[in-house]
Motif scaffolding. Sequence first.
Motif, PDB file in Angstrom:
ATOM      1  N   TRP A   1       0.965  -1.208  -0.004  1.00  0.00           N
ATOM      2  CA  TRP A   1      -0.011   0.127  -0.035  1.00  0.00           C
ATOM      3  C   TRP A   1       0.878   1.530  -0.073  1.00  0.00           C
ATOM      4  O   TRP A   1       0.222   2.442   0.356  1.00  0.00           O
ATOM      5  N   ASN A   2       2.193   1.075  -0.243  1.00  0.00           N
ATOM      6  CA  ASN A   2       2.965   2.414  -0.073  1.00  0.00           C
ATOM      7  C   ASN A   2       3.259   3.284  -1.485  1.00  0.00           C
ATOM      8  O   ASN A   2       3.932   3.999  -1.650  1.00  0.00           O
ATOM      9  N   SER A   3       2.408   2.644  -2.444  1.00  0.00           N
ATOM     10  CA  SER A   3       2.485   3.227  -3.788  1.00  0.00           C
ATOM     11  C   SER A   3       1.151   3.395  -4.500  1.00  0.00           C
ATOM     12  O   SER A   3       0.139   2.234  -4.333  1.00  0.00           O
TER      13      SER A   3
ATOM     14  N   ARG B   1      -6.266   8.295   1.464  1.00  0.00           N
ATOM     15  CA  ARG B   1      -6.527   8.330   2.911  1.00  0.00           C
ATOM     16  C   ARG B   1      -6.532   6.865   3.296  1.00  0.00           C
ATOM     17  O   ARG B   1      -5.623   6.448   4.162  1.00  0.00           O
ATOM     18  N   THR B   2      -7.228   5.952   2.650  1.00  0.00           N
ATOM     19  CA  THR B   2      -7.560   4.679   3.064  1.00  0.00           C
ATOM     20  C   THR B   2      -6.104   3.987   2.844  1.00  0.00           C
ATOM     21  O   THR B   2      -5.848   3.249   3.384  1.00  0.00           O
TER      22      THR B   2
ATOM     23  N   PHE C   1      -3.172   4.704   2.004  1.00  0.00           N
ATOM     24  CA  PHE C   1      -1.598   5.072   2.797  1.00  0.00           C
ATOM     25  C   PHE C   1      -1.882   5.063   4.120  1.00  0.00           C
ATOM     26  O   PHE C   1      -0.745   4.890   4.685  1.00  0.00           O
ATOM     27  N   SER C   2      -3.061   4.898   4.904  1.00  0.00           N
ATOM     28  CA  SER C   2      -3.190   4.557   6.210  1.00  0.00           C
ATOM     29  C   SER C   2      -2.760   3.062   6.317  1.00  0.00           C
ATOM     30  O   SER C   2      -2.196   2.743   7.430  1.00  0.00           O
ATOM     31  N   ARG C   3      -2.760   2.279   5.371  1.00  0.00           N
ATOM     32  CA  ARG C   3      -2.466   0.743   5.395  1.00  0.00           C
ATOM     33  C   ARG C   3      -1.000   0.601   5.115  1.00  0.00           C
ATOM     34  O   ARG C   3      -0.316  -0.461   5.710  1.00  0.00           O
ATOM     35  N   ALA C   4      -0.149   1.824   4.620  1.00  0.00           N
ATOM     36  CA  ALA C   4       1.197   1.747   4.521  1.00  0.00           C
ATOM     37  C   ALA C   4       1.912   2.137   5.653  1.00  0.00           C
ATOM     38  O   ALA C   4       3.007   1.912   5.967  1.00  0.00           O
ATOM     39  N   LYS C   5       1.049   2.551   6.733  1.00  0.00           N
ATOM     40  CA  LYS C   5       1.667   2.906   8.143  1.00  0.00           C
ATOM     41  C   LYS C   5       2.705   3.860   7.852  1.00  0.00           C
ATOM     42  O   LYS C   5       2.467   5.014   7.247  1.00  0.00           O
ATOM     43  N   GLY C   6       3.904   3.712   8.628  1.00  0.00           N
ATOM     44  CA  GLY C   6       4.899   4.780   8.323  1.00  0.00           C
ATOM     45  C   GLY C   6       5.897   4.515   7.235  1.00  0.00           C
ATOM     46  O   GLY C   6       7.011   5.401   7.191  1.00  0.00           O
ATOM     47  N   SER C   7       5.724   3.698   6.492  1.00  0.00           N
ATOM     48  CA  SER C   7       6.817   3.497   5.266  1.00  0.00           C
ATOM     49  C   SER C   7       6.931   4.612   4.259  1.00  0.00           C
ATOM     50  O   SER C   7       5.785   5.075   4.183  1.00  0.00           O
ATOM     51  N   PRO C   8       7.957   4.527   3.402  1.00  0.00           N
ATOM     52  CA  PRO C   8       8.107   5.561   2.471  1.00  0.00           C
ATOM     53  C   PRO C   8       7.113   5.531   1.506  1.00  0.00           C
ATOM     54  O   PRO C   8       6.874   4.229   1.262  1.00  0.00           O
ATOM     55  N   LEU C   9       6.566   6.666   0.902  1.00  0.00           N
ATOM     56  CA  LEU C   9       5.307   6.266  -0.175  1.00  0.00           C
ATOM     57  C   LEU C   9       5.842   6.812  -1.538  1.00  0.00           C
ATOM     58  O   LEU C   9       6.788   7.668  -1.567  1.00  0.00           O
ATOM     59  N   SER C  10       4.922   6.403  -2.626  1.00  0.00           N
ATOM     60  CA  SER C  10       5.094   6.670  -3.766  1.00  0.00           C
ATOM     61  C   SER C  10       3.837   7.021  -4.356  1.00  0.00           C
ATOM     62  O   SER C  10       2.943   6.463  -4.051  1.00  0.00           O
TER      63      SER C  10
ATOM     64  N   GLU D   1      -4.705  19.114   0.284  1.00  0.00           N
ATOM     65  CA  GLU D   1      -4.490  18.800   1.474  1.00  0.00           C
ATOM     66  C   GLU D   1      -4.206  17.600   2.326  1.00  0.00           C
ATOM     67  O   GLU D   1      -3.379  17.394   2.961  1.00  0.00           O
ATOM     68  N   VAL D   2      -4.812  16.571   1.502  1.00  0.00           N
ATOM     69  CA  VAL D   2      -4.473  15.019   2.072  1.00  0.00           C
ATOM     70  C   VAL D   2      -3.064  14.852   1.699  1.00  0.00           C
ATOM     71  O   VAL D   2      -2.234  14.026   2.151  1.00  0.00           O
ATOM     72  N   VAL D   3      -2.746  15.127   0.360  1.00  0.00           N
ATOM     73  CA  VAL D   3      -1.293  15.005  -0.024  1.00  0.00           C
ATOM     74  C   VAL D   3      -0.234  15.568   0.805  1.00  0.00           C
ATOM     75  O   VAL D   3       0.613  15.135   1.278  1.00  0.00           O
ATOM     76  N   GLU D   4      -0.606  16.957   1.415  1.00  0.00           N
ATOM     77  CA  GLU D   4       0.136  17.524   2.133  1.00  0.00           C
ATOM     78  C   GLU D   4       0.449  16.851   3.526  1.00  0.00           C
ATOM     79  O   GLU D   4       1.401  16.626   4.139  1.00  0.00           O
ATOM     80  N   ALA D   5      -0.909  16.125   3.939  1.00  0.00           N
ATOM     81  CA  ALA D   5      -0.734  15.340   5.366  1.00  0.00           C
ATOM     82  C   ALA D   5       0.317  14.175   5.226  1.00  0.00           C
ATOM     83  O   ALA D   5       0.824  13.779   6.262  1.00  0.00           O
ATOM     84  N   TYR D   6       0.617  13.711   3.977  1.00  0.00           N
ATOM     85  CA  TYR D   6       1.537  12.676   3.883  1.00  0.00           C
ATOM     86  C   TYR D   6       2.908  13.061   3.242  1.00  0.00           C
ATOM     87  O   TYR D   6       3.868  12.316   2.940  1.00  0.00           O
TER      88      TYR D   6
END
Length: 517
Positions: free
Chosen positions: A121-123, A152-153, A155-164, A180-185
């Motif tokens: 879920w990190n991409s 939101r759903t 990336f929330s499953r990706a926990k704290g891992s780096p995102l794409s 704004e959701v993008v800004e949160a991550y």
Amino acid sequence: MSASGYQASSKLEQPHLPHSSLPCHASPQEQRDALAAVKSQIMLYKKCIVTLEEEEKRLERSLSKVKYPILDLPVDVTSHIFLHCLPTHGRVAPSATSVPLIVAQICRHWREVALSTCGLWNSLYIDGGLDLGTVMGERTFAPNYSAQHLLRTWFSRAKGSPLSLGLNFTMRRVSPALLEVVEAYAGQIQRLDLHLWPEQFSKVRPLRTSFPLLQHLATTNSSDDAAWDFLEYSPPLRELRLLDDLSHDVSIPPSLSSLIQLEISPEISSEMLLKVLNSLPMLSTLKFCLREWEGSSITEPATPTVYPQLSSLSLASGASTSALRLVTLPNLHFLKLASFSDRDDVQKFLSRSACVIDHLVISFEGYEVDVEEDADAVFEWLETFPAVSVLEIPECPDVAALLDSLDSPGVLPRIADIRISSTVRPATIDNNYDDALIKLLHSRRDCAQSLALRRFHITFTIFRLERQVWAPGYLAESALITLIADGLDFVVKLECGTTQTWPKGYVEEDPLLINFP
């Protein structure tokens, strides 16, 4: 119990309801008879229900004893298998028919494993699609509610891992709420593919936010150097893809000094090219397009500048070949040529650089290879690269003639991987095609094992599917099956809206974006 036994046991006496109610003037005796018939039907229904409930319990007990070996795998092994099903290009579009969503729908156990595997879920790549109101010039923002919830759903499953994250809203205005959701991550984003409208790119809030983990950035916008302004404040990047329309050369921000891969799609000047190479000491992969009008005016300096760090070079146009006069690249291994260009420039560059090109991409678009003079030119081009082990031809007008040239022992003696694409209708290939193909594969497979051909992929892209399209003949099919069993990775793909492959069952990824370089 077998299926036939189950069918037999289910053939119970079927109750039936009276066809019509008694008339209001029926006698008391007739009404008592009707009531008895109704009670009899009720008893039959109750017997059917009891029998079916017993059969239901028996089947449930039987199924509860069934063991599926794949469900007994350790959770970490199952997670590892799921991760291997993700696309290799690393950009995941949400789809109910692909990983990760599909594996989360198989059973409860797999769903639990999928939801607990952060790497699934990190991409996320979101395509905003087309908004007709935006196309007609309306200045309202599309709400993008579903995209906000999805992001939101996911990336929330990706926990704290780096995102794409990829946002493709070039044909639609993106809402501030989604950004704004993008800004949160932003603090977790490591790769960002941002394709927005120009005015949104320069004004959206997330671009004013710090991206401490950002290493890979791709942008598409035509505003005045908005991307370069953002890069002034970006963290050290490793990969940058600029698909903007630049009206003039720009300065290279110091923050890009650690850049390893760079793609600049708009045309740049030779001065800009040298500025890029001189300002980015760690750059190993470069793709660029030289301004066409500059090609003929470039003169080779007495001592072309040496850039030993560059190992991969992609020229996005034929005119870009003239830029090779300016540089010496002794460690170059990957070279992509957009088309037939000035062979003299290429030969001089290769001789001066003394580099070993082992991966070559070259297009023969616009040249009729079956014409004798052009066929000779193709042979000469291929002979220029004796060390090539991987050959890609994204546009080949005559596949049969190319196979004949590759069958020559003096051409590409170290070739191990061939990938060909053609827009020529397969039905037009003559009967000698099978013979030429089998002859080539056998000759390339019979050489020393270290130099043997290991992969041969060919793709035909056509605009209309005909009844008669190419498929291996009976003898060729038998020979190809034998070669595949011997370890050859052989695939013929036909693309016409949908994709057909031979042999059947082969599945190849369809990347959302072209892999870099």
